[in-house]
Scaffold this active site. Structure first.
Site, mmCIF file in Angstrom:
data_model
loop_
_atom_site.group_PDB
_atom_site.id
_atom_site.type_symbol
_atom_site.label_atom_id
_atom_site.label_comp_id
_atom_site.label_asym_id
_atom_site.label_seq_id
_atom_site.Cartn_x
_atom_site.Cartn_y
_atom_site.Cartn_z
ATOM 1 N N HIS A 1 -46.291 19.873 0.692
ATOM 2 C CA HIS A 1 -45.790 19.401 -0.593
ATOM 3 C C HIS A 1 -45.780 20.549 -1.611
ATOM 4 O O HIS A 1 -46.504 21.530 -1.451
ATOM 5 C CB HIS A 1 -46.719 18.304 -1.153
ATOM 6 C CG HIS A 1 -46.606 16.979 -0.455
ATOM 7 N ND1 HIS A 1 -47.697 16.341 0.098
ATOM 8 C CD2 HIS A 1 -45.556 16.156 -0.257
ATOM 9 C CE1 HIS A 1 -47.311 15.179 0.618
ATOM 10 N NE2 HIS A 1 -46.019 15.042 0.419
ATOM 11 N N CYS B 1 -54.144 14.639 -4.164
ATOM 12 C CA CYS B 1 -53.631 13.541 -3.313
ATOM 13 C C CYS B 1 -54.412 12.250 -3.439
ATOM 14 O O CYS B 1 -53.899 11.176 -3.156
ATOM 15 C CB CYS B 1 -53.700 13.919 -1.840
ATOM 16 S SG CYS B 1 -53.206 15.557 -1.462
HETATM 17 C C1 CIR Z 1 -49.555 13.319 5.085
HETATM 18 O O1 CIR Z 1 -49.193 14.179 5.899
HETATM 19 O O2 CIR Z 1 -48.753 12.614 4.490
HETATM 20 C C2 CIR Z 1 -51.035 13.148 4.822
HETATM 21 N N1 CIR Z 1 -51.777 13.370 6.014
HETATM 22 C C3 CIR Z 1 -51.503 14.081 3.732
HETATM 23 C C4 CIR Z 1 -50.878 13.810 2.410
HETATM 24 C C5 CIR Z 1 -51.361 14.723 1.367
HETATM 25 N N2 CIR Z 1 -50.844 14.354 0.103
HETATM 26 C C6 CIR Z 1 -50.571 15.200 -0.866
HETATM 27 O O3 CIR Z 1 -50.627 16.411 -0.687
HETATM 28 N N3 CIR Z 1 -50.146 14.685 -2.005
#
Ligand code: CIR
Length: 250
Positions: free
Chosen positions: A160, A245
């Site tokens: 991201h 997150c």
């Molecule tokens: C994913 O790959 O969607 C999750 N394992 C991690 C999401 C992390 N979110 C973020 O950086 N906002």
């Protein structure tokens, strides 16, 4: 000032979420402890928490940031780009409806909050594997209606936009070299290659939350005069998650 946060504890099947990290399986109990410390830190920063139950259909559900883009004027429900995450936003939408105006990103748009970086009244929207041009454009239109400007940035290096850059407040950013052009160099801490994970910091009112274990970044941040709270994030890192997150703040 933020007064509220939504967080969601990891579910038992947390380890089944998406990851590219190659850091091994997360330990569920450790993840719960680290999550509890994160919640305590938010409370210390002065926010009141709302904690919807974990939903085992969604192993990545604790990463609530991706399900919405929120501020005091509007709550925008996202449409996750990862197929296994689509649906996580439904419960978050129900919770957010209790806090004011909501809008939604609709198909064929996809957008994850991890790609959306706010710096004062401007939003940077990352185009990534999770956020497409249509999702970015819908968000930009909604934000404009509520008095915010926005611009789009291509995300190629990592998951991201906010995997690589954070706004610290007071005009300062912290970033890996890929986004060194986003702000004036004099206002940007550029990270050392072995500390890129610490690009994901989270400013909450008078404190800056930073991940534990990144001494060079910590020193640079302290030189700028921030009050820091260091948090162990090892188990979330194994699942590609960071400090931002784990909450929706408004
Ligand atoms: C994913 O790959 O969607 C999750 N394992 C991690 C999401 C992390 N979110 C973020 O950086 N906002």
């Amino acid at each position: 000032m933020y007064t509220k946060a939504i967080v969601r504890r990891p579910g038992r099947n947390f380890a089944n979420g998406i990851t590219t990290s190659n850091l091994g399986q997360p330990d569920f109990n450790k993840a719960l402890e680290q999550h509890a410390a994160y919640c305590d830190a938010l409370i210390r920063c002065g926010v009141e928490l709302t904690v919807p139950d974990a939903d085992e259909r969604y192993p990545d559900g604790c990463f609530v940031e991706d399900t919405a883009v929120v501020n005091s004027r509007v709550k925008v429900i996202s449409r996750p780009g990862a197929a296994t995450r689509r649906g996580e936003e439904e419960e978050i939408a129900r919770v957010l409806a209790g806090f004011g105006t909501t809008e939604s990103i609709t198909a064929p748009g996809t957008l994850e909050g991890g790609d959306v970086l706010r710096a004062e009244n401007h939003y940077f929207i990352g185009l990534s594997e999770r956020t497409n041009r249509e999702g970015a454009s819908q968000l930009s239109t909604i934000l404009a209606k509520h008095g915010f400007t926005s611009s789009v940035i291509r995300v190629e290096a990592r998951l991201h936009l906010k995997s690589d850059i954070a706004y610290l407040g007071n005009g300062n950013f912290i970033s890996t070299p890929v986004f060194s052009h986003v702000a004036h160099p004099a206002n940007t801490i550029i990270l050392d290659p072995d500390e890129y994970y610490s690009a994901n910091c989270l400013r909450v009112n008078d404190y800056l939350l930073i991940p534990k274990g990144f001494p060079k970044s910590k020193m640079k941040i302290l030189e700028l005069g921030y009050n820091i709270i260091e948090l162990e994030m090892s188990e979330f890192r194994k699942m590609d998650g960071g400090l931002t997150c784990l909450s929706l703040l408004f």
